[in-house]
Design an enzyme around this catalytic site. Structure first.
Site, PDB file in Angstrom:
ATOM      1  N   LYS A  51      -7.347 -46.637 -30.396  1.00  0.00           N
ATOM      2  CA  LYS A  51      -7.008 -46.200 -29.031  1.00  0.00           C
ATOM      3  C   LYS A  51      -8.024 -45.200 -28.494  1.00  0.00           C
ATOM      4  O   LYS A  51      -8.244 -45.125 -27.283  1.00  0.00           O
ATOM      5  CB  LYS A  51      -5.602 -45.599 -28.998  1.00  0.00           C
ATOM      6  CG  LYS A  51      -4.504 -46.556 -29.458  1.00  0.00           C
ATOM      7  CD  LYS A  51      -4.663 -47.956 -28.884  1.00  0.00           C
ATOM      8  CE  LYS A  51      -3.760 -48.965 -29.551  1.00  0.00           C
ATOM      9  NZ  LYS A  51      -4.254 -49.513 -30.823  1.00  0.00           N
ATOM     10  N   ALA A 182      -7.441 -64.116 -32.786  1.00  0.00           N
ATOM     11  CA  ALA A 182      -7.148 -63.602 -31.441  1.00  0.00           C
ATOM     12  C   ALA A 182      -5.757 -63.014 -31.375  1.00  0.00           C
ATOM     13  O   ALA A 182      -5.031 -63.199 -30.401  1.00  0.00           O
ATOM     14  CB  ALA A 182      -7.307 -64.714 -30.397  1.00  0.00           C
ATOM     15  N   GLY A 267      -4.857 -61.308 -39.368  1.00  0.00           N
ATOM     16  CA  GLY A 267      -3.512 -60.877 -39.722  1.00  0.00           C
ATOM     17  C   GLY A 267      -3.487 -59.803 -40.805  1.00  0.00           C
ATOM     18  O   GLY A 267      -4.528 -59.303 -41.235  1.00  0.00           O
ATOM     19  N   ALA A 324       3.847 -49.477 -35.873  1.00  0.00           N
ATOM     20  CA  ALA A 324       4.013 -48.116 -36.386  1.00  0.00           C
ATOM     21  C   ALA A 324       5.357 -47.530 -35.969  1.00  0.00           C
ATOM     22  O   ALA A 324       6.045 -46.884 -36.766  1.00  0.00           O
ATOM     23  CB  ALA A 324       2.869 -47.230 -35.884  1.00  0.00           C
ATOM     24  N   HIS A 447       7.664 -42.437  -5.574  1.00  0.00           N
ATOM     25  CA  HIS A 447       6.660 -43.133  -4.772  1.00  0.00           C
ATOM     26  C   HIS A 447       5.442 -42.224  -4.590  1.00  0.00           C
ATOM     27  O   HIS A 447       5.587 -41.048  -4.309  1.00  0.00           O
ATOM     28  CB  HIS A 447       7.226 -43.487  -3.396  1.00  0.00           C
ATOM     29  CG  HIS A 447       6.205 -44.108  -2.489  1.00  0.00           C
ATOM     30  ND1 HIS A 447       5.797 -45.423  -2.613  1.00  0.00           N
ATOM     31  CD2 HIS A 447       5.501 -43.579  -1.448  1.00  0.00           C
ATOM     32  CE1 HIS A 447       4.898 -45.680  -1.689  1.00  0.00           C
ATOM     33  NE2 HIS A 447       4.692 -44.581  -0.959  1.00  0.00           N
TER      34      HIS A 447
END
Length: 458
Positions: A51, A182, A267, A324, A447
């Site tokens: 990340k 993929a 995998g 996780a 908004h």
């Protein structure tokens, strides 16, 4: 002589260390064993560093020049900071953190083998010392996680082939990158390294990427990555890897791709070797340790008379939900059972996300699954292009699918677009309370926000 403890946990990933923390806060004496780094795969070579790469890839897409040395250093700093945090957490009262390799002696006893390295204080420095300790526990949690599954393809362990662990430690961006697989890992790295400037090719055996995702979402995501230059070979079975060359068969024809680096993303497989599960009579297969899906107590192997109700397996090692946050909540469920506390954790409602650009996220059954099961459902769609915040963000490429049952209850949500994970999390919370579309319609939304897409659908 064995040391006695209330709870022994093997593995310090999100499932293990969070369970240890929760158990200690509820008065249990905990021993947690880790063979590598505190924090497990997720923190050290999985979710977190990936990340970090995803974030920097977004900055590059927004126009920031790429300095991969700084990207790598930032990733390392994040990992080390969080690892230090977990190590500190494991020093709190009630927790004993042990570094070593654990294996079962019997149903209630685990042996831990560790190596003590000599220091300058040792006379003549000496030789590494092997330390063997035994722990007897009232309850045991196996949380050893998983690793990359390597398929029996000739040459797939060659020098150009690496796993996600090695790719996260790469020192420079490869000019060409071929990804075998993929799934989530393959798609995230395809997105990241396309942003970093690699020429990315993905070779996938199935007809579409992300088979667990809604097919509409998966196809749209693949098309978005293709627009960014990623080349896909779908329905392609890899036959062999020869140095930098990946050879595969597609539509009855043999084709090949050459790349500087080949990522094997085929995998995950559970880490069950060397645990000596047979000694404890624990049932397992290639998918992982067999457990009760509600309590996560291990099943006993055929012919084993004992009932190991005090042994549990959580997270990737049980092969049920390779996430996780699933491991964390499974661990919490187990500790609650140990201390005699009921909970309302909805493990049947498990959101998931793919941090590509754009993001994809989902919760609940896909439309494909509902059709296959003959369920009575309604699909409600919304589009980012009609949302003010999306227009302001220049993030108009996106689709939201909300699925409801015959009683108007929300039973699923599948999203492709900016902050998809955050939007799906809102729906997950509502699903945990059996919320209807009518009730969502009546909830005030800020908004301008992307979450207004959900209310507009309602």
């Amino acid at each position: 002589m064995s040391q006695k403890t209330d709870l022994l946990i093997i593995g310090s990933g999100p499932g293990g260390y969070r369970a240890a923390e929760y158990a200690a806060k509820n008065g249990l004496q905990v021993v947690i064993v880790e063979s590598a780094f505190a924090g497990g795969t997720c923190l050290n070579c999985g979710c977190i560093p990936t990340k970090a790469f995803c974030h920097d890839a977004e900055l590059v897409e927004a126009g920031q020049p790429l300095d991969f040395t700084k990207v790598f250093e930032r990733k390392q700093e994040i990992v080390e900071q969080l690892r230090s945090g977990v190590e500190l957490l494991m020093k709190q009262p009630g927790i004993t953190f042990v570094h070593g390799h654990a294996h079962f002696i019997d149903e209630q006893t685990v042996e831990v083998v560790s190596t003590k390295m000599p220091t300058a204080d040792d006379e003549g420095w000496g030789e590494p010392e092997t330390i063997v300790q035994q722990y007897e526990a009232d309850n045991i949690i196996i949380a050893t996680g998983s690793r990359t599954k390597i398929l029996p393809i000739p040459g797939i362990t060659g020098p150009c082939c690496i796993t996600s662990t090695e790719l996260l430690d790469i020192q420079e961006v490869p000019k060409t990158l071929c990804i075998i697989g993929a799934g989530v890992i393959g798609m995230e790295f395809a997105s990241v390294f396309a942003s970093f400037g690699s020429e990315v090719t993905v070779v996938e055996y199935l007809k579409e990427c992300l088979p667990a995702m809604d097919s509409d979402i998966a196809k749209r995501l693949r098309k978005q990555l293709e627009k960014r230059g990623v080349k896909f070979f779908m329905g392609a079975g890899v036959k062999q890897v020869d140095g930098r060359m990946v050879t595969f068969e597609r539509k009855g024809k043999e084709e090949s791709v050459e790349a500087d680096v080949i990522l094997v993303a085929t995998g995950r497989t559970p880490n069950i070797e060397n645990l000596n599960l047979d000694r404890a009579g624990i049932a397992y297969d290639r998918a992982g340790i067999k457990v009760n899906p509600d309590t996560f107590e291990v099943e006993m192997a055929e012919g084993h008379e004992a009932t190991a109700t005090h042994v549990f397996a959580i997270g990737d090692v049980n092969g049920r939900q390779l996430l996780a946050h699933a491991a964390t909540m499974q661990g919490r469920r187990v500790v609650n059972r140990i201390i005699g506390r009921s909970d309302g954790i909805r493990l049947d409602i498990m959101p998931a996300a793919v941090f590509t650009n754009p993001e994809a996220a989902s919760v609940g059954p896909t439309e494909d699954q509902l059709k296959a099961d003959g369920c009575n459902y309604t699909c409600h769609k919304g589009y980012y292009r009609s949302n003010g915040k999306a227009l302001a963000m220049n993030a108009t490429e996106g689709l939201v699918k909300l699925l409801t049952d015959a009683d108007d209850r929300i039973i699923g949500c599948h999203i492709l677009g900016a902050h998809a994970a955050d939007l799906v999390q809102e729906i997950s919370a509502l699903m945990c309370r059996d919320t209807t579309l009518q009730q969502l319609r009546d909830i005030v939304h800020i908004h301008p926000t992307l979450s207004e897409i959900l209310q507009d659908i309602a």
